[in-house]
Scaffold this active site. Structure first.
Site, short mmCIF file in Angstrom:
data_model
loop_
_atom_site.label_atom_id
_atom_site.label_comp_id
_atom_site.label_asym_id
_atom_site.label_seq_id
_atom_site.Cartn_x
_atom_site.Cartn_y
_atom_site.Cartn_z
N GLY A 1 80.98 24.84 25.28
CA GLY A 1 81.30 25.79 24.21
C GLY A 1 82.43 26.69 24.67
N GLY B 1 83.97 29.43 26.09
CA GLY B 1 83.47 30.53 26.91
C GLY B 1 84.49 31.63 27.11
N ARG B 2 85.72 31.34 26.73
CA ARG B 2 86.74 32.38 26.87
C ARG B 2 87.81 32.24 25.79
NH1 ARG B 2 91.03 30.72 31.44
NH2 ARG B 2 90.70 28.48 31.44
N ASP C 1 83.95 35.43 32.99
CA ASP C 1 84.31 36.74 32.43
C ASP C 1 84.98 36.64 31.06
OD1 ASP C 1 86.73 35.66 33.11
OD2 ASP C 1 87.32 37.25 34.50
N GLY C 2 85.22 35.41 30.60
CA GLY C 2 85.85 35.23 29.29
C GLY C 2 87.33 35.50 29.28
N ARG D 1 96.81 29.78 21.07
CA ARG D 1 96.93 28.32 20.96
C ARG D 1 96.87 27.94 19.49
NH1 ARG D 1 92.18 25.10 23.56
NH2 ARG D 1 93.31 24.90 25.49
N ARG E 1 86.46 18.04 19.45
CA ARG E 1 86.58 17.24 20.66
C ARG E 1 85.54 16.12 20.65
NH1 ARG E 1 87.95 21.81 24.34
NH2 ARG E 1 88.32 23.56 22.95
N ASP F 1 85.33 16.86 26.81
CA ASP F 1 85.57 18.08 26.02
C ASP F 1 87.06 18.37 25.91
OD1 ASP F 1 84.78 18.51 28.87
OD2 ASP F 1 85.69 20.46 28.52
N ASN F 2 87.87 17.63 26.64
CA ASN F 2 89.32 17.80 26.55
C ASN F 2 89.98 16.63 25.85
OD1 ASN F 2 89.27 20.29 27.82
ND2 ASN F 2 89.47 19.41 29.86
P1 AMP Z 1 88.28 24.53 30.71
O1 AMP Z 1 88.42 24.20 32.15
O2 AMP Z 1 89.22 25.61 30.25
O3 AMP Z 1 88.28 23.33 29.82
O4 AMP Z 1 86.85 25.19 30.56
C1 AMP Z 1 85.62 24.51 30.74
C2 AMP Z 1 84.51 25.39 30.22
O5 AMP Z 1 84.41 26.59 30.99
C3 AMP Z 1 84.70 25.84 28.79
O6 AMP Z 1 83.45 25.92 28.20
C4 AMP Z 1 85.34 27.19 28.96
O7 AMP Z 1 85.19 27.99 27.82
C5 AMP Z 1 84.59 27.72 30.16
N1 AMP Z 1 85.37 28.73 30.88
C6 AMP Z 1 86.49 28.54 31.58
N2 AMP Z 1 86.93 29.68 32.12
C7 AMP Z 1 86.07 30.64 31.74
C8 AMP Z 1 85.97 32.05 31.95
N3 AMP Z 1 86.87 32.72 32.68
N4 AMP Z 1 84.94 32.70 31.40
C9 AMP Z 1 84.01 32.05 30.68
N5 AMP Z 1 84.04 30.74 30.43
C10 AMP Z 1 85.05 30.04 30.95
MG MG Z 2 88.92 22.50 28.22
#
Ligand code: AMP
Ligand code: MG
Length: 484
Positions: A88, A90-91, A123-124, A174, A181, A250-251
């Site tokens: 989901g 997360g940020r 931390d989002g 973005r 996805r 998810d990507n």
């Molecule tokens: P990503 O590597 O950006 O595809 O992120 C993988 C997952 O980790 C996704 O669910 C993101 O929303 C979550 N995520 C990545 N970085 C953070 C962050 N700093 N805080 C909270 N969730 C994160």
């Molecule tokens: Mg991603």
């Protein structure tokens, strides 16, 4: 900007609540616009000058919501390096869907906008460097003609984020055809919610494949169309030496766009086994593995659709199997067509495939720079560099010349085609890092210079530095990170 210039029509936010969580961006202390994409702004039908930079920064940091926006964090899951997880946003939040004057529908998302119910321990937030990296590379990919999410702006937050170091924080805007996805389907599949999978499939067909609505089996048709777009997409990555680096399910976007620029990199020297991501220790997402991984991801997608494909599970399985077996052939066809175009070959002739394969072997054997080898092949005279100095080049060149001389338009047509599809400039890793390092200490000039040249990748740059590969040493030691 006048509020009326946004045209929100938030269809995803009308889906059942299980699909997302409503969450507002967390305000930031001192938003400041660092980069802003005027061309994209205009494409969206928004007037970049209708408000000043400070007002844009308020909106694109999430401090102010444009009227009509309905921010949501999407629910999704995914296989990360082969292991299944619920994820989901997360940020990130999606503000909503904006309709451009040409009728195109765009998700407008803020990445780094603060915690959401999906944040777990994160931390989002996002750091400035990785957000500028996504902006730069996604816009470069777009200029290369490769389907991708776009970047409207990067806003510095005036706050710090703590990673392995303390870094300046930022929010990226973005812009994407959607954020659906393979992992979004997996979210409902893993929860056994077949009716939600069906709803998502119907939504995806309506949004991305409206022409398939009346197919005899729209779900099968969507699977087929997705196989075709992903095969083409991965072929276009290979053509420019792009390594996504984190092809988790998810990507993989149902819109067929390249998404998530965390650990991506470009080849300088042609090395099919190249891996740059620091966490990809097994080389799962190596350059040449990407087609196979796409097939694996598409198999995970097909799995979620089984109950929709046919009432009889055996029949459904057979249908899915057939489509998945078609991924590599579809990729190979797309790849051969792109490689042939890059070599200036017009039409299809017997022997083209061995011409392509022998050329790539030559690049590998001579440790040639992928981008320059293709680009400089069309030059006369050619520089005295690999692969042109390799003993096997002359015999290969004879075959190649015989082939292009025999085609309509001959060598002239070949060169013209080559220059139109072989970039002179790609965002080389060392140039990207150099620009980001300067930006982090407040000097944006290298970033702007690099952005300018990668926006016209088929034009010879005035400064030859932009065409120079990194040193062997730099190439060997270069590492990328997931940018969290
Ligand atoms: P990503 O590597 O950006 O595809 O992120 C993988 C997952 O980790 C996704 O669910 C993101 O929303 C979550 N995520 C990545 N970085 C953070 C962050 N700093 N805080 C909270 N969730 C994160
Ligand atoms: Mg991603």
């Amino acid at each position: 900007m006048k509020p009326s210039s946004w045209r929100w029509e938030n269809t995803y936010a009308r889906l059942p609540e299980a699909f997302f969580r409503r969450v507002r961006p967390t305000p930031v202390r001192a938003p400041r616009l660092v980069v802003f994409n005027r061309a994209l702004c205009l494409e969206l039908g928004l007037d970049p000058d209708a408000q000043d930079a400070a007002a844009w920064a308020q909106i694109l940091s999430g401090n102010e919501l444009p009227p009509g926006a309905e921010p949501i964090a999407q629910a999704y899951a995914g296989h990360q390096f082969g292991g299944f997880t619920f994820l989901g946003d997360g940020r990130a939040v999606i503000l909503g869907e904006h309709l451009a004057p040409d009728g195109r529908r765009w998700d407008i998302a803020l990445k780094g906008s603060g915690p959401t119910p999906f944040s777990r321990h994160g931390d989002g937030r996002a750091a400035l460097g990785p957000m500028l990296r996504e902006y730069l590379i996604s816009e470069a990919m777009h200029a290369l003609g490769i389907p991708t999410t776009r970047s409207l702006a990067v806003v510095a937050t005036g706050e710090e984020v703590v990673r392995d170091r303390v870094l300046p924080g930022a929010v990226l805007t973005r812009v994407a055809s959607s954020h659906i996805r393979v992992g979004t389907f997996q979210y409902f599949w893993a929860r056994g919610e077949v009716e939600h999978v069906r709803l998502l499939a119907d939504y995806t067909i309506a949004r991305h494949f409206p022409e398939l609505r009346n197919a005899s089996n729209p779900y099968l048709a969507m699977l087929q169309a997705t196989v075709a777009t992903q095969a083409r997409l991965v072929a276009s990555w290979l053509a420019v030496g792009f390594i996504h680096g984190v092809m988790n399910t998810d990507n993989m976007s149902l819109a067929g766009e390249t998404i998530d620029y965390g650990p991506c990199a470009f080849l300088d020297t042609y090395r099919p086994k190249a891996v740059f991501s620091s966490i990809d220790t097994m080389g799962r997402y190596a350059y040449a593995n990407q087609p196979g991984i796409a097939a694996w991801n598409l198999a995970r997608f097909a799995e979620t659709l089984l109950p929709l494909l046919a009432l009889d599970p055996e029949e459904a399985r057979g249908m899915a199997q057939e489509e998945i077996e078609n991924v590599i052939p579809a990729f190979t066809a797309a790849w051969q067509a792109q490689m042939a175009a890059k070599l200036g070959l017009i039409g299809k002739e017997e022997g083209d495939i061995s011409l392509i394969e022998d050329w790539l072997h030559l690049l590998e054997a001579s440790a040639a720079d992928l981008t320059n080898a293709f680009r400089f092949l069309a030059l006369d005279p050619r520089p005295a560099i690999a692969p042109f100095t390799h003993p096997q080049f002359a015999p290969w060149q004879q075959r190649w010349q015989a082939r292009i001389h025999a085609q309509p338009g001959g060598e002239v047509a070949a060169r013209k085609q080559m220059n139109a599809c072989n970039p002179a400039v790609i965002p080389r890793n060392h140039l990207v890092e150099e620009a980001l390092a300067a930006a982090e200490v407040g000097d944006l000039r290298p970033l702007h210079r690099l952005m300018e040249v990668v926006q016209t990748p088929f034009v010879e740059p005035a400064d030859p530095r932009f065409q120079q590969p990194a040193s062997e040493e730099l190439q060997r030691t270069y590492r990328t990170f997931c940018g969290t």
